[in-house]
Design an enzyme around this catalytic site. Structure first.
Site, PDB file in Angstrom:
ATOM      1  N   TYR A 265      31.734   5.588  27.377  1.00 25.78           N
ATOM      2  CA  TYR A 265      33.112   6.156  27.079  1.00 25.78           C
ATOM      3  C   TYR A 265      33.972   6.605  28.399  1.00 25.78           C
ATOM      4  CZ  TYR A 265      32.239   5.928  22.212  1.00 25.78           C
ATOM      5  OH  TYR A 265      32.045   5.560  20.715  1.00 25.78           O
TER       6      TYR A 265
ATOM      7  N   PHE B 169      37.669  15.839  23.731  1.00 27.65           N
ATOM      8  CA  PHE B 169      36.283  15.639  22.924  1.00 27.65           C
ATOM      9  C   PHE B 169      35.320  14.820  23.388  1.00 27.65           C
ATOM     10  CE2 PHE B 169      39.563  12.262  21.911  1.00 27.65           C
ATOM     11  CZ  PHE B 169      38.747  11.236  22.234  1.00 27.65           C
TER      12      PHE B 169
ATOM     13  N   ARG C 280      37.114  -5.414  15.272  1.00 30.49           N
ATOM     14  CA  ARG C 280      38.024  -4.214  14.980  1.00 30.49           C
ATOM     15  C   ARG C 280      38.589  -3.997  13.777  1.00 30.49           C
ATOM     16  NH1 ARG C 280      37.574  -0.153  18.780  1.00 30.49           N
ATOM     17  NH2 ARG C 280      40.156   0.301  18.389  1.00 30.49           N
TER      18      ARG C 280
ATOM     19  N   THR D  40      40.641   3.894  14.167  1.00 26.88           N
ATOM     20  CA  THR D  40      39.855   5.001  14.725  1.00 26.88           C
ATOM     21  C   THR D  40      39.596   6.149  13.875  1.00 26.88           C
ATOM     22  OG1 THR D  40      40.423   4.332  16.814  1.00 26.88           O
ATOM     23  CG2 THR D  40      39.378   6.569  16.729  1.00 26.88           C
TER      24      THR D  40
ATOM     25  N   ARG E 167      34.966   1.675   8.127  1.00 34.39           N
ATOM     26  CA  ARG E 167      35.501   3.251   8.194  1.00 34.39           C
ATOM     27  C   ARG E 167      35.915   3.636   7.019  1.00 34.39           C
ATOM     28  NH1 ARG E 167      37.253   3.010  14.342  1.00 34.39           N
ATOM     29  NH2 ARG E 167      35.309   3.352  15.435  1.00 34.39           N
TER      30      ARG E 167
ATOM     31  N   ASN F 283      32.687   8.528  12.770  1.00 36.54           N
ATOM     32  CA  ASN F 283      33.299   7.327  12.218  1.00 36.54           C
ATOM     33  C   ASN F 283      32.225   6.174  12.374  1.00 36.54           C
ATOM     34  OD1 ASN F 283      33.479   6.751  14.928  1.00 36.54           O
ATOM     35  ND2 ASN F 283      35.754   6.581  15.078  1.00 36.54           N
TER      36      ASN F 283
ATOM     37  N   HIS G 167      31.000   1.744  16.391  1.00 34.05           N
ATOM     38  CA  HIS G 167      32.110   1.286  17.447  1.00 34.05           C
ATOM     39  C   HIS G 167      32.328  -0.274  17.743  1.00 34.05           C
ATOM     40  CE1 HIS G 167      33.585   0.730  21.624  1.00 34.05           C
ATOM     41  NE2 HIS G 167      32.668  -0.060  21.596  1.00 34.05           N
TER      42      HIS G 167
END
Ligand code: RTP
Length: 157
Positions: free
Chosen positions: A56, A64, A93, A99, A110, A120, A123
């Protein structure tokens, strides 16, 4: 990430600790398999803090970030996968959804399984460059990814 725009394009998909805890691993794998994508790498890994930070690193300035890294490196396994096939980065995706799960279409992963942006469950690489980086990061060792030809490939492609 394989060859962009071909049947050998590859993406990195990971089930996050909350997805593993909730027993959603099989359901996620089934969706990609049934869509016609090919699993070329799979492992359960409890990521170190360093691995989570590298994964990340584009989010390190976000408020966050520390909480996100803590959650990813909590000790519960992440199920790391590489999926291969036509347009798999973009389709992955779309299958995952937005997201924020509250903005995800109901039929997306999701949109079907979660309601919190910080939990969630999954990834997926968001572009070819991210897929290259993430596949190398999580599956950097030789022999971890396997080239194989499904027997039913002509029916799918
Ligand atoms: P991912 O990388 O996990 O597939 O998610 P994404 O591209 O859809 O979203 P991104 O903006 O890259 O954010 C990465 C992950 O950080 C967590 N997040 N938490 N608390 C928050 O406001 C917040 N915002 C993002 C989510 O778990 C998101 O998937």
């Amino acid at each position: 990430a394989g060859v962009k725009g071909t049947n050998s394009e590859r993406t990195f998909i990971a089930i996050k600790p909350d997805g593993t805890q909730r027993g959603l691993v099989g359901k996620v794998i089934t969706r990609f398999e049934e869509r016609g994508y090919k699993l070329v790498g799979l492992k359960a890994i409890a990521p170190s803090k360093e691995l989570a930070e590298l994964h990340y690193d584009d989010l390190k300035a976000r408020p966050f970030f520390a909480g996100l890294v803590k959650y990813i490196s909590s000790g519960t396994p992440v199920i790391a996968m590489v999926w291969e096939g036509k347009d798999v980065i973009r389709q992955g995706r779309a299958m995952i959804g937005a997201t924020n799960p509250l903005e995800s279409a109901p039929g997306s992963i999701r949109g079907q399984y979660c309601i919190s942006v910080g939990r969630n469950i999954i990834h997926g690489s968001d572009c070819f460059e991210a897929a290259e980086k993430e596949i190398n990061l999580w599956f950097g060792k030789a022999g971890e990814l396997i080239d194989w030809t499904p027997a039913n490939v002509e029916w799918i492609q």
